[in-house]
Design a protein around this motif. Structure first.
Motif, PDB file in Angstrom:
ATOM      1  N   THR A 198     -13.581   2.369  40.651  1.00 53.71           N
ATOM      2  CA  THR A 198     -13.075   1.012  40.413  1.00 53.71           C
ATOM      3  C   THR A 198     -12.887   0.204  41.695  1.00 53.71           C
ATOM      4  OG1 THR A 198     -10.791   1.827  40.468  1.00 53.71           O
ATOM      5  CG2 THR A 198     -11.894   1.766  38.324  1.00 53.71           C
ATOM      6  N   ASP A 199     -13.370   0.721  42.835  1.00 60.91           N
ATOM      7  CA  ASP A 199     -13.152   0.003  44.093  1.00 60.91           C
ATOM      8  C   ASP A 199     -14.121  -1.156  44.289  1.00 60.91           C
ATOM      9  OD1 ASP A 199     -15.010   2.109  44.194  1.00 60.91           O
ATOM     10  OD2 ASP A 199     -14.940   2.197  46.376  1.00 60.91           O
ATOM     11  N   TRP A 200     -15.301  -1.097  43.666  1.00 57.12           N
ATOM     12  CA  TRP A 200     -16.236  -2.225  43.665  1.00 57.12           C
ATOM     13  C   TRP A 200     -17.176  -2.067  42.479  1.00 57.12           C
ATOM     14  CZ3 TRP A 200     -21.396  -0.690  44.433  1.00 57.12           C
ATOM     15  CH2 TRP A 200     -21.583   0.547  45.070  1.00 57.12           C
ATOM     16  N   LYS A 201     -17.810  -3.148  42.101  1.00 58.74           N
ATOM     17  CA  LYS A 201     -18.690  -3.126  40.927  1.00 58.74           C
ATOM     18  C   LYS A 201     -19.909  -2.246  41.205  1.00 58.74           C
ATOM     19  CE  LYS A 201     -21.003  -6.153  37.615  1.00 58.74           C
ATOM     20  NZ  LYS A 201     -21.443  -7.533  37.317  1.00 58.74           N
ATOM     21  N   LYS A 202     -20.113  -1.236  40.375  1.00 57.02           N
ATOM     22  CA  LYS A 202     -21.110  -0.210  40.638  1.00 57.02           C
ATOM     23  C   LYS A 202     -22.469  -0.552  40.024  1.00 57.02           C
ATOM     24  CE  LYS A 202     -17.801   2.194  42.526  1.00 57.02           C
ATOM     25  NZ  LYS A 202     -17.740   2.528  43.956  1.00 57.02           N
ATOM     26  N   GLY A 233     -30.511  14.607  49.440  1.00 57.00           N
ATOM     27  CA  GLY A 233     -29.412  13.790  49.926  1.00 57.00           C
ATOM     28  C   GLY A 233     -29.860  12.399  50.326  1.00 57.00           C
ATOM     29  N   ASN A 234     -31.150  12.128  50.195  1.00 53.54           N
ATOM     30  CA  ASN A 234     -31.744  10.856  50.574  1.00 53.54           C
ATOM     31  C   ASN A 234     -31.403   9.764  49.559  1.00 53.54           C
ATOM     32  OD1 ASN A 234     -34.290   9.006  50.090  1.00 53.54           O
ATOM     33  ND2 ASN A 234     -34.418   9.624  52.226  1.00 53.54           N
ATOM     34  N   GLU A 235     -31.493   8.518  50.004  1.00 58.80           N
ATOM     35  CA  GLU A 235     -31.204   7.361  49.160  1.00 58.80           C
ATOM     36  C   GLU A 235     -32.064   7.335  47.898  1.00 58.80           C
ATOM     37  OE1 GLU A 235     -30.498   2.607  49.998  1.00 58.80           O
ATOM     38  OE2 GLU A 235     -31.968   3.697  51.191  1.00 58.80           O
ATOM     39  N   TYR A 236     -33.291   7.836  48.004  1.00 58.28           N
ATOM     40  CA  TYR A 236     -34.149   7.845  46.827  1.00 58.28           C
ATOM     41  C   TYR A 236     -33.500   8.646  45.712  1.00 58.28           C
ATOM     42  CZ  TYR A 236     -38.064   8.509  43.683  1.00 58.28           C
ATOM     43  OH  TYR A 236     -38.857   8.528  42.546  1.00 58.28           O
ATOM     44  N   TRP A 237     -33.028   9.844  46.029  1.00 62.03           N
ATOM     45  CA  TRP A 237     -32.466  10.713  45.004  1.00 62.03           C
ATOM     46  C   TRP A 237     -31.019  10.381  44.667  1.00 62.03           C
ATOM     47  CZ3 TRP A 237     -35.020  13.311  41.653  1.00 62.03           C
ATOM     48  CH2 TRP A 237     -36.298  13.805  41.953  1.00 62.03           C
ATOM     49  N   GLN A 238     -30.271   9.893  45.626  1.00 63.99           N
ATOM     50  CA  GLN A 238     -28.864   9.614  45.368  1.00 63.99           C
ATOM     51  C   GLN A 238     -28.648   8.309  44.608  1.00 63.99           C
ATOM     52  OE1 GLN A 238     -26.042  11.602  46.279  1.00 63.99           O
ATOM     53  NE2 GLN A 238     -27.659  13.126  46.522  1.00 63.99           N
ATOM     54  N   LEU A 239     -29.587   7.378  44.730  1.00 69.77           N
ATOM     55  CA  LEU A 239     -29.409   6.061  44.105  1.00 69.77           C
ATOM     56  C   LEU A 239     -30.653   5.591  43.360  1.00 69.77           C
ATOM     57  CD1 LEU A 239     -27.898   3.380  43.637  1.00 69.77           C
ATOM     58  CD2 LEU A 239     -28.607   2.667  45.935  1.00 69.77           C
ATOM     59  N   ASP A 240     -31.772   5.476  44.065  1.00 66.91           N
ATOM     60  CA  ASP A 240     -32.920   4.769  43.519  1.00 66.91           C
ATOM     61  C   ASP A 240     -33.524   5.456  42.298  1.00 66.91           C
ATOM     62  OD1 ASP A 240     -32.439   3.135  45.629  1.00 66.91           O
ATOM     63  OD2 ASP A 240     -34.383   3.370  46.593  1.00 66.91           O
ATOM     64  N   PRO A 267     -22.715   9.635  43.528  1.00 67.07           N
ATOM     65  CA  PRO A 267     -21.783   9.278  42.451  1.00 67.07           C
ATOM     66  C   PRO A 267     -20.925   8.059  42.750  1.00 67.07           C
ATOM     67  CG  PRO A 267     -21.878  11.657  42.675  1.00 67.07           C
ATOM     68  CD  PRO A 267     -22.706  11.095  43.803  1.00 67.07           C
ATOM     69  N   SER A 268     -20.596   7.819  43.999  1.00 69.62           N
ATOM     70  CA  SER A 268     -19.784   6.650  44.351  1.00 69.62           C
ATOM     71  C   SER A 268     -20.540   5.347  44.155  1.00 69.62           C
ATOM     72  CB  SER A 268     -19.307   6.757  45.805  1.00 69.62           C
ATOM     73  OG  SER A 268     -18.429   7.849  45.962  1.00 69.62           O
ATOM     74  N   MET A 269     -21.865   5.428  44.003  1.00 69.05           N
ATOM     75  CA  MET A 269     -22.663   4.245  43.703  1.00 69.05           C
ATOM     76  C   MET A 269     -22.572   3.862  42.227  1.00 69.05           C
ATOM     77  SD  MET A 269     -24.052   3.420  46.637  1.00 69.05           S
ATOM     78  CE  MET A 269     -22.467   3.966  47.315  1.00 69.05           C
ATOM     79  N   SER A 316     -28.841   0.409  30.566  1.00 67.75           N
ATOM     80  CA  SER A 316     -27.877  -0.047  31.573  1.00 67.75           C
ATOM     81  C   SER A 316     -28.314  -1.359  32.179  1.00 67.75           C
ATOM     82  CB  SER A 316     -27.666   1.009  32.663  1.00 67.75           C
ATOM     83  OG  SER A 316     -28.788   1.099  33.515  1.00 67.75           O
ATOM     84  N   TYR A 317     -27.330  -2.086  32.684  1.00 68.78           N
ATOM     85  CA  TYR A 317     -27.571  -3.281  33.476  1.00 68.78           C
ATOM     86  C   TYR A 317     -27.615  -2.879  34.948  1.00 68.78           C
ATOM     87  CZ  TYR A 317     -25.607  -5.157  29.120  1.00 68.78           C
ATOM     88  OH  TYR A 317     -25.336  -5.422  27.807  1.00 68.78           O
ATOM     89  N   ALA A 318     -28.127  -3.765  35.785  1.00 71.51           N
ATOM     90  CA  ALA A 318     -28.238  -3.451  37.205  1.00 71.51           C
ATOM     91  C   ALA A 318     -26.883  -3.153  37.821  1.00 71.51           C
ATOM     92  CB  ALA A 318     -28.906  -4.606  37.946  1.00 71.51           C
ATOM     93  N   GLY A 319     -25.874  -3.963  37.472  1.00 74.35           N
ATOM     94  CA  GLY A 319     -24.579  -3.818  38.120  1.00 74.35           C
ATOM     95  C   GLY A 319     -24.624  -4.315  39.552  1.00 74.35           C
TER      96      GLY A 319
END
Length: 479
Positions: free
Chosen positions: A294-298, A60-67, A288-290, A79-82
């Protein structure tokens, strides 16, 4: 410099709770046998189980959820950074600096996770609570060793030569001062030494690891799969070991429909080897919300190159499962607001999304790679075609090593997009510079930052904050 401060900078804040007030005994008085009482931080079966839970809740950490997903994909042509984070643009455009906060935090996260594993590996055998059986201790150590190997595998691929910390420091006295110093102020070890430790951890863990049917645990199949990837990635790959470990994986098979992998109703499925469990509440899957919505550029915006590759291959099944086009309130130099793409494999934004750390299609394509490298072109095509048939695509043939590696990499690109593998695939196969330097936009115009990629940029810099607090850490070339 205080050792407790160095521990924070090296291993991250997650370790601090396990350290016995270092500033009470390191600052002024000589260390004697009576200076410090070092007690086992794991005293009961419940303590041990809580430590194991800490290892698993790391997903559940930022490393696994995003990075992890950003590192594996946004640094490549898929992919692009976004979003709008300048530190992420540095990664995407191969111009990272040693003070990049993403690099610093991932170092802390990975070494913090390693410390959690070391707590089990160093101390669980000393627990005298009779309710913690010897077989359970052995299983805990096996799971912790598999995870330590996983995190060192990530670290060595990101930074090259790395410190190898194998002790969870909880205190210091005259007898252990030298060992504590070497763990808190470690020098970097060679890539080969890192792989030797990773292999030792994995091979030693297999006997006592949980069954491969336990998809949410660090299981035997996961250990075999990691070993296969490690033997393919280490200096002087051992393709015989790749084949051997991949073939030891049992009880798994491809799902019949590709989208079932990601539709949220087939968790712990036949293709899964190891996955993070969001559905049962082990972690809150906010990631997944990262990437989707459509609420902000992902982050990880699908590239023109990837969409073209799917279309050129007639690969509609995997395109539709991997990329979702929507109308948004923004546009950029890559996509219009009326048809803006999102990565779609992690599409549940209610916190219950599972995600794969390893699945069988990855292993099949790794077996294809091993077959190509050993001139078994027919066998390689057979592995690739298992994956292609599921996607509704015609079979391929392979005529040479060059032809085979191009087809393996293309299949991995389409099959595993947005699962965090591409950057490491390109580095492992020695194709990163050749492929990434040729990136183009949707109009076929070369992306200006593609020229930044070079041999030095295949490794991240050692974070400057770590070097400021540990004079034994050298820097990678080019930084």
């Amino acid at each position: 410099m205080k050792i407790n401060k160095a521990i924070y900078y090296l291993l991250g804040a997650s370790m601090l709770a396990t350290i016995t007030s270092c500033n009470d005994f390191l600052d002024t008085e000589p260390i004697t046998e009576q200076s410090v009482s070092i007690d086992n931080p794991i005293k009961t079966a419940a303590d041990a189980e809580n430590r194991m839970n800490t290892i698993y809740t790391a997903f559940g950490n930022e490393y696994w959820q995003l990075d992890y997903f950003f590192n594996g994909d946004a640094q490549t042509e898929i992919s692009y950074a976004g979003a709008d984070n300048v530190q992420n643009f540095q990664q995407d455009e191969y111009r990272i600096v040693a003070t990049n906060p993403n690099v610093e935090r991932d170092w802390k996260y990975l070494y913090g996770f390693i410390n959690d594993c070391n707590m089990i590996l160093n101390y669980v055998d000393q627990v005298s609570d009779p309710s913690l059986t010897s077989s359970r201790k052995d299983q805990m150590k096996a799971e912790a060793a598999i995870f330590r190997a996983l995190y060192y595998f990530h670290a060595v691929q990101l930074w090259g030569d790395i410190p190898l910390v194998t002790k969870a420091v909880i205190g210091v006295n005259a007898n252990n001062f030298d060992e504590v110093y070497s763990q808190v102020y470690p020098a970097r070890k060679t890539v080969q030494e890192a792989y030797d430790l990773i292999i030792s951890d994995l091979e030693g863990a297999i006997a006592n690891a949980p069954s491969g049917t336990e998809k949410y645990r660090a299981n035997k199949n996961f250990a075999y799969g990691l070993l296969a990837k490690v033997y393919a990635s280490k200096p002087n790959p051992d393709w015989t070991k790749v084949k051997q470990n991949a073939s030891n994986i049992s009880g798994v098979s491809l799902l019949p429909v590709y989208d079932q992998l990601f539709d949220g109703t087939h968790e712990a499925n036949a293709e899964s080897i190891f996955e993070a469990d969001g559905n049962a509440g082990t972690v809150w899957a906010w990631g997944p919300s990262m990437f989707y919505g459509t609420d902000w550029k992902k982050f990880n915006v699908p590239s023109n190159d990837l969409v073209k590759a799917f279309n050129d291959a007639g690969d509609t099944q995997r395109l539709n499962s991997s990329v979702k086009f929507s109308t948004v309130s923004w546009s950029d130099k890559y996509w219009t607001s009326s048809s803006y793409p999102f990565m779609y494999k992690m599409r549940k934004t209610d916190g219950t999304q599972n995600f794969y750390i390893l699945r069988y299609a990855d292993i099949l394509l790794l077996q294809a790679e091993a077959a190509v490298r050993t001139a078994d072109y027919s066998g390689a095509a057979g592995f690739i075609n298992q994956v292609r048939t599921r996607a509704g695509l015609a079979p391929v043939t392979i005529t040479s090593e060059t032809d085979g590696m191009q087809k393996v990499l293309q299949e991995r690109k389409l099959e595993l997009a947005f699962e965090g593998h591409r950057w490491f695939d390109l580095k492992r196969t020695g194709t990163a510079i050749a492929i990434l330097s040729q990136q183009k936009d949707g109009n076929g115009i070369a992306l200006p930052y593609a020229a930044n990629i070079n041999q030095n940029r295949l490794l991240w810099p050692i974070p400057q904050g770590q070097r400021d607090n540990n004079q034994n850490l050298t820097q990678n070339s080019g930084y």
